[in-house]
Design a protein around this motif. Structure first.
Motif, mmCIF file in Angstrom:
data_model
loop_
_atom_site.group_PDB
_atom_site.id
_atom_site.type_symbol
_atom_site.label_atom_id
_atom_site.label_comp_id
_atom_site.label_asym_id
_atom_site.label_seq_id
_atom_site.Cartn_x
_atom_site.Cartn_y
_atom_site.Cartn_z
ATOM 1 N N ARG A 78 -66.370 28.460 -28.824
ATOM 2 C CA ARG A 78 -67.376 27.475 -28.414
ATOM 3 C C ARG A 78 -68.077 27.911 -27.124
ATOM 4 N NH1 ARG A 78 -67.664 22.329 -25.375
ATOM 5 N NH2 ARG A 78 -65.531 22.646 -24.727
ATOM 6 N N ILE A 79 -67.311 28.437 -26.164
ATOM 7 C CA ILE A 79 -67.902 28.905 -24.903
ATOM 8 C C ILE A 79 -68.847 30.069 -25.164
ATOM 9 C CG2 ILE A 79 -67.368 30.070 -22.733
ATOM 10 C CD1 ILE A 79 -64.875 28.294 -22.553
ATOM 11 N N TYR A 84 -74.453 32.251 -25.436
ATOM 12 C CA TYR A 84 -75.556 32.962 -26.078
ATOM 13 C C TYR A 84 -76.731 32.043 -26.381
ATOM 14 C CZ TYR A 84 -72.831 37.192 -26.318
ATOM 15 O OH TYR A 84 -72.131 38.307 -25.973
ATOM 16 N N GLU A 85 -76.504 30.730 -26.534
ATOM 17 C CA GLU A 85 -77.609 29.792 -26.724
ATOM 18 C C GLU A 85 -78.417 29.630 -25.444
ATOM 19 O OE1 GLU A 85 -76.174 26.061 -28.104
ATOM 20 O OE2 GLU A 85 -76.326 26.643 -30.207
#
Length: 89
Positions: A78-79, A84-85
């Motif tokens: 999730r991190i 990257y988003e």
């Protein structure tokens, strides 16, 4: 924050000594003290491993809470996905 459904809540596990709070394997923390239950917001630090969530009158490191479940893989994924988003390609 949108309220959690019963199906989503089934994926969470109670935090020892804090029965009103639940932890998901990916590090999200939910509170049962509000109706309907919802996810608490995280304080993101400069280092992803130091994400914090506040409940019970103090700050808790998300990595420490997830370590209670025994597997940090979902949190790491999730991190990485959020990292990257946030990059402006």
């Amino acid at each position: 924050m949108k309220p959690l459904t019963a199906k989503e809540l089934a994926e969470f596990q109670p935090i020892p000594n804090h029965p009103n709070y639940l932890i998901h394997p990916d590090g999200r923390v939910a509170t049962l003290m509000s109706r309907p239950p919802h996810i608490l917001s995280e304080q993101k630090g400069s280092i992803p491993a130091f994400r914090r969530v506040r409940f019970g009158g103090r700050d808790w490191r998300v990595t420490d809470l997830v370590a209670l479940l025994g597997d940090l893989t979902a949190l790491a994924e999730r991190i990485e996905h959020e990292y990257y988003e946030d990059i402006p390609w």
